[in-house]
Design an enzyme around this catalytic site. Structure first.
Site, mmCIF file in Angstrom:
data_model
loop_
_atom_site.group_PDB
_atom_site.id
_atom_site.type_symbol
_atom_site.label_atom_id
_atom_site.label_comp_id
_atom_site.label_asym_id
_atom_site.label_seq_id
_atom_site.Cartn_x
_atom_site.Cartn_y
_atom_site.Cartn_z
ATOM 1 N N ASP A 37 4.338 -5.837 5.997
ATOM 2 C CA ASP A 37 3.129 -5.023 6.058
ATOM 3 C C ASP A 37 3.501 -3.617 6.543
ATOM 4 O O ASP A 37 4.310 -3.451 7.455
ATOM 5 C CB ASP A 37 2.110 -5.666 7.007
ATOM 6 N N ASN B 268 -7.897 -12.824 4.968
ATOM 7 C CA ASN B 268 -9.180 -12.136 5.039
ATOM 8 C C ASN B 268 -9.858 -12.237 3.680
ATOM 9 O O ASN B 268 -9.198 -12.118 2.641
ATOM 10 C CB ASN B 268 -8.973 -10.670 5.408
ATOM 11 N N HIS C 275 -3.967 -12.389 -0.568
ATOM 12 C CA HIS C 275 -2.736 -12.271 0.221
ATOM 13 C C HIS C 275 -2.877 -13.035 1.524
ATOM 14 O O HIS C 275 -3.960 -13.152 2.089
ATOM 15 C CB HIS C 275 -2.377 -10.808 0.504
ATOM 16 N N HIS D 17 -1.452 -13.140 5.405
ATOM 17 C CA HIS D 17 -0.739 -12.423 6.458
ATOM 18 C C HIS D 17 0.043 -13.461 7.268
ATOM 19 O O HIS D 17 -0.560 -14.395 7.829
ATOM 20 C CB HIS D 17 -1.717 -11.739 7.425
ATOM 21 N N GLN E 184 -11.199 -7.841 4.423
ATOM 22 C CA GLN E 184 -10.260 -7.665 3.314
ATOM 23 C C GLN E 184 -10.349 -6.249 2.767
ATOM 24 O O GLN E 184 -11.421 -5.790 2.379
ATOM 25 C CB GLN E 184 -10.572 -8.678 2.196
ATOM 26 N N VAL F 203 -7.596 -4.985 0.583
ATOM 27 C CA VAL F 203 -6.924 -4.953 -0.721
ATOM 28 C C VAL F 203 -7.399 -6.156 -1.537
ATOM 29 O O VAL F 203 -7.255 -7.307 -1.111
ATOM 30 C CB VAL F 203 -5.389 -4.989 -0.551
HETATM 31 P P1 5GP Z 1 -6.392 -6.957 4.273
HETATM 32 O O1 5GP Z 1 -7.135 -6.094 5.246
HETATM 33 O O2 5GP Z 1 -6.805 -6.680 2.853
HETATM 34 O O3 5GP Z 1 -6.436 -8.413 4.616
HETATM 35 O O4 5GP Z 1 -4.862 -6.572 4.416
HETATM 36 C C1 5GP Z 1 -4.244 -5.573 3.667
HETATM 37 C C2 5GP Z 1 -2.932 -5.276 4.325
HETATM 38 O O5 5GP Z 1 -2.158 -4.497 3.435
HETATM 39 C C3 5GP Z 1 -3.069 -4.483 5.633
HETATM 40 O O6 5GP Z 1 -2.505 -5.212 6.709
HETATM 41 C C4 5GP Z 1 -2.319 -3.190 5.334
HETATM 42 O O7 5GP Z 1 -1.592 -2.694 6.445
HETATM 43 C C5 5GP Z 1 -1.407 -3.595 4.194
HETATM 44 N N1 5GP Z 1 -1.044 -2.496 3.311
HETATM 45 C C6 5GP Z 1 -1.898 -1.570 2.800
HETATM 46 N N2 5GP Z 1 -1.223 -0.706 2.010
HETATM 47 C C7 5GP Z 1 0.081 -1.111 2.029
HETATM 48 C C8 5GP Z 1 1.267 -0.611 1.397
HETATM 49 O O8 5GP Z 1 1.273 0.376 0.668
HETATM 50 N N3 5GP Z 1 2.423 -1.279 1.658
HETATM 51 C C9 5GP Z 1 2.461 -2.390 2.463
HETATM 52 N N4 5GP Z 1 3.667 -2.948 2.647
HETATM 53 N N5 5GP Z 1 1.361 -2.877 3.072
HETATM 54 C C10 5GP Z 1 0.182 -2.241 2.848
#
Ligand code: 5GP
Length: 114
Positions: free
Chosen positions: A31, A87, A100, A102, A94, A96
């Site tokens: 991440d 998430n 996924h 974590h 969430q 993205v």
């Molecule tokens: P969510 O909030 O959708 O469950 O988690 C998305 C995760 O993607 C977040 O923890 C965020 O830090 C990670 N993330 C967002 N953009 C990027 C990226 O460009 N590269 C990587 N490696 N992680 C990302």
């Protein structure tokens, strides 16, 4: 066709990522904003927007993702334990819209989460 999200760009090699594991079905990478000493995201290559959009036919894929999570956790030295977070949707935090997991570890994690 709608624009690729950030995970689709990582899968396409259009933006860099610190990939720790990959196979035909999934990808695991660090991440960009880690919330623990180890914070790895495990994603399927299949375009699934969230856990809410999983279908019965995805069962074998989900089993495979959990196997990869276990293996990546072991390879990352998380023998003392770890947490896996998914998430879902806006209220679930969430950001993205590509399924996924974590994988968090490397310190004692608090409970409950916020
Ligand atoms: P969510 O909030 O959708 O469950 O988690 C998305 C995760 O993607 C977040 O923890 C965020 O830090 C990670 N993330 C967002 N953009 C990027 C990226 O460009 N590269 C990587 N490696 N992680 C990302």
């Amino acid at each position: 066709m709608s624009e690729k999200n950030v995970f689709q760009k990582i899968m396409a090699g259009e933006i860099p990522a610190d990939i720790v594991y990959e196979d035909e079905e999934c990808l695991a990478f660090r991440d960009i904003a880690p919330q623990a000493p180890t914070h790895i995201l495990i994603i399927p290559r299949k375009a699934i927007r969230s856990v809410a959009e999983l279908e019965d036919e995805d069962g074998p894929l989900i089993a495979h993702l959990w196997k990869v999570i276990r293996e990546v956790a072991e390879q990352s030295g998380l023998g003392e334990g770890y947490r896996v977070v998914v998430n879902c949707g806006r209220d679930g935090g969430q950001e993205v819209d590509h399924l996924h997991y974590h994988l968090l570890g490397g310190r004692s994690l608090q409970w409950p989460p916020g």
